[in-house]
Design an enzyme around this catalytic site. Structure first.
Site, short mmCIF file in Angstrom:
data_model
loop_
_atom_site.label_atom_id
_atom_site.label_comp_id
_atom_site.label_asym_id
_atom_site.label_seq_id
_atom_site.Cartn_x
_atom_site.Cartn_y
_atom_site.Cartn_z
CE LYS A 219 -6.09 -1.21 5.79
NZ LYS A 219 -5.18 -0.40 4.94
CG HIS B 159 -4.01 8.07 0.97
ND1 HIS B 159 -4.44 6.79 0.90
CD2 HIS B 159 -3.39 8.19 2.16
CE1 HIS B 159 -4.11 6.14 2.00
NE2 HIS B 159 -3.47 6.99 2.78
CD GLU C 149 -2.88 1.08 2.43
OE1 GLU C 149 -3.03 0.01 3.07
OE2 GLU C 149 -3.47 2.13 2.72
CG ASP D 207 1.12 -16.56 12.48
OD1 ASP D 207 0.31 -15.84 11.85
OD2 ASP D 207 0.87 -17.73 12.83
P1 NDP Z 1 8.92 -23.40 16.59
O1 NDP Z 1 8.34 -24.63 17.22
O2 NDP Z 1 9.33 -23.48 15.17
O3 NDP Z 1 10.17 -22.92 17.42
C1 NDP Z 1 10.19 -22.73 18.78
C2 NDP Z 1 11.30 -23.59 19.33
O4 NDP Z 1 12.56 -22.96 19.17
C3 NDP Z 1 11.17 -23.80 20.82
O5 NDP Z 1 10.24 -24.79 21.10
C4 NDP Z 1 12.58 -24.18 21.19
O6 NDP Z 1 12.73 -25.58 20.98
C5 NDP Z 1 13.45 -23.47 20.16
N1 NDP Z 1 14.23 -22.36 20.73
C6 NDP Z 1 15.56 -22.13 20.53
N2 NDP Z 1 15.98 -21.05 21.20
C7 NDP Z 1 14.90 -20.56 21.86
C8 NDP Z 1 14.70 -19.43 22.73
N3 NDP Z 1 15.70 -18.61 23.06
N4 NDP Z 1 13.46 -19.21 23.21
C9 NDP Z 1 12.44 -20.03 22.88
N5 NDP Z 1 12.57 -21.11 22.08
C10 NDP Z 1 13.79 -21.38 21.57
O7 NDP Z 1 7.96 -22.14 16.70
P2 NDP Z 1 6.92 -21.66 17.76
O8 NDP Z 1 6.63 -22.66 18.81
O9 NDP Z 1 7.34 -20.31 18.17
O10 NDP Z 1 5.61 -21.54 16.84
C11 NDP Z 1 5.49 -20.50 15.90
C12 NDP Z 1 4.91 -21.06 14.61
O11 NDP Z 1 3.68 -21.71 14.87
C13 NDP Z 1 4.62 -19.97 13.63
O12 NDP Z 1 5.20 -20.32 12.39
C14 NDP Z 1 3.09 -19.97 13.53
O13 NDP Z 1 2.69 -19.59 12.23
C15 NDP Z 1 2.74 -21.38 13.84
N6 NDP Z 1 1.41 -21.67 14.36
C16 NDP Z 1 0.54 -20.69 14.79
C17 NDP Z 1 -0.71 -21.01 15.30
C18 NDP Z 1 -1.59 -19.91 15.81
O14 NDP Z 1 -1.17 -18.79 15.94
N7 NDP Z 1 -2.86 -20.19 16.13
C19 NDP Z 1 -1.14 -22.42 15.38
C20 NDP Z 1 -0.13 -23.36 14.96
C21 NDP Z 1 1.09 -23.00 14.47
P3 NDP Z 1 13.57 -26.47 22.03
O15 NDP Z 1 13.06 -26.12 23.39
O16 NDP Z 1 13.26 -27.85 21.62
O17 NDP Z 1 15.00 -26.06 21.81
#
Ligand code: NDP
Length: 429
Positions: A270, A383, A83, A286
């Site tokens: 918006k 605009h 936009e 997201d």
């Molecule tokens: P991920 O599961 O991809 O990554 C998070 C993982 O990163 C953690 O579980 C952890 O795994 C690891 N990690 C490494 N360093 C860190 C840190 N410093 N702090 C926290 N975690 C760390 O992503 P998310 O759980 O964040 O989920 C986000 C995704 O989910 C987005 O892509 C979204 O689009 C999608 N999503 C959204 C929904 C919604 O909004 N309703 C529903 C379903 C999915 P470990 O502890 O194993 O190292």
């Protein structure tokens, strides 16, 4: 290397000159420069691994919001948006706020909510007591699925139980919803919360004798809010040949309007999300989750309200914004999408908390620019000048001609595709 978001005359440079300036300021490698300009920022092989039925990739313009200062720190704001006027508006607003001392912002811990829906549990009070009596056990079980989150200082922290009236009336079973509060640290957290929520299900069923149905995070992330404020002397708002007091009054009237009327609040918000979504897309967030959280939060007292407000206070215009901000610096596509990595390098927010504060300030700046114009001369003048470029391209103008035809459209006061075609047809061959 000194990084500043105050890049005077940036908009007057050619795209090549802008890139050169940014490359020098951030010491970007040729590969990073390629990613910044969009060449190969997302390879099709990677795209094919990210989603299903991939047939290619899709591009958006990437611009830089300038002048942003939050808690005394400079931020360049990468914004992916189609936009016209969004990037200019945020840069303009941030400049005015910066001269008044910048934005002050804060953000909560990364506390997210996982929901588990329990049915056929018997008496709701008894079931609630049983669940809360097993709180430590439930938390330990939830954390066993992500032990590294505890080492990071995060993980499941608390359990709450909510009993909600049955939608079908008093004869239906009240809803019993268990909330698992999880500190997701530097992650947005959806996946890790969903894993924990599913993981505690057998224990919840065993404790209560009930049956679990849904297990998923809530996008109403109201334990993870970001807030920004700014305080601008009204005299600094003078423009359009109008005194600052009048502009400030128009802005506070815009705020009153949005507070009272959901029809206006929707458009007000918006505008807020114009800025937040653009930076969310550029930084791999997201944005549907951010949008869902923002709008649900805007309804928290039963009426849809503005996310930001403006009022007059001792010769100043004071703006505030507060909204849920479920962001991540790890997880999802963040470490996967190479273009996102370059955008994050430009923004230089080192923690999710810091990034959340910048996002909130961007939302407030965007809203300021909109209500400043709306409460005074209206937005169409500004605009239309930018929209005219799009109209010129639609009519077939290319290269230097786009700007020339756009200027002509604005001059004749008729920003329409057929007028642009007419002007193009009348050009010498
Ligand atoms: P991920 O599961 O991809 O990554 C998070 C993982 O990163 C953690 O579980 C952890 O795994 C690891 N990690 C490494 N360093 C860190 C840190 N410093 N702090 C926290 N975690 C760390 O992503 P998310 O759980 O964040 O989920 C986000 C995704 O989910 C987005 O892509 C979204 O689009 C999608 N999503 C959204 C929904 C919604 O909004 N309703 C529903 C379903 C999915 P470990 O502890 O194993 O190292």
């Amino acid at each position: 290397n000194f990084v500043t978001s105050r890049l005077a005359g940036f908009h007057k440079l050619s795209m090549e000159e802008r890139r050169a300036q940014i490359a020098q300021m951030f010491r970007l490698s040729p590969e990073e420069m390629d990613l910044l300009s969009g060449h190969g920022s997302l390879q099709t092989t990677l795209a094919n691994q990210m989603i299903e039925n991939a047939v290619g990739t899709f591009s958006l313009p990437l611009g830089l919001g300038l002048n942003m200062m939050v808690n005394g720190r400079e931020y360049l704001v990468p914004m992916a948006v189609e936009e016209p006027s969004v990037v200019a508006a945020v840069s303009f607003a941030a400049k005015i706020v910066r001269e008044a001392g910048g934005f002050t912002a804060e953000a909560d811990d990364s506390m997210m909510i996982g929901q588990v829906q329990l049915t056929r549990y018997g008496d709701p009070t008894e079931a609630t007591q049983k669940i809360l009596a097993h709180k430590e056990h439930l938390l330990a079980l939830a954390n066993s699925f992500h032990p590294s989150m505890i080492r990071r200082g995060g993980g499941a922290k608390d359990v709450e139980v909510r009993v909600l009236p049955a939608p079908e009336g008093p004869r239906g079973e009240p809803l019993l919803i268990v909330h698992l509060l999880v500190d997701t640290q530097e992650a947005m957290g959806a996946n890790l919360i969903n894993t924990m929520a599913e993981g505690v299900t057998p224990l919840l069923e065993q404790i209560t004798g009930g049956k679990v149905y849904l297990r998923i995070l809530s996008n109403l992330a109201d334990r993870r809010l970001a807030r920004a404020t700014c305080r601008i002397p009204t005299s600094a708002l003078a423009d359009f040949d109008l005194p600052g007091e009048l502009i400030a009054e128009g802005i506070s009237q815009a705020s009153r309007f949005a507070q009272a009327d959901p029809y206006r609040a929707a458009t007000h918000n918006k505008g807020v999300m114009n800025g937040i979504d653009a930076v969310a897309i550029a930084t791999g967030q997201d944005w549907r989750a951010i949008e869902a959280g923002a709008h649900a939060f805007a309804c928290r007292d039963g009426q849809y309200r503005p996310l930001s407000t403006w009022h007059l206070e001792e010769g100043h215009l004071v703006g505030r914004i507060e909204l849920p901000m479920a962001l991540g610096l790890v997880g999802g596509p963040i470490k996967v999408h190479p273009g996102v990595q370059v955008a994050l390098k430009l923004m230089q927010a080192h923690t999710v908390r810091e990034m959340s504060m910048v996002f909130a300030a961007v939302g407030l700046a965007q809203n300021f620019a909109a209500v400043r114009a709306l409460g005074s001369v209206g937005i169409q003048k500004g605009h239309m000048a930018m929209h005219a470029r799009c109209v010129a391209v639609t009519a077939g103008a290319r290269g230097d001609w786009v700007e020339k035809i756009a200027n002509e459209l604005v001059k004749v006061g008729h920003v329409k595709v057929e007028k642009a075609r007419e002007i193009i047809a009348a050009l010498p061959p």
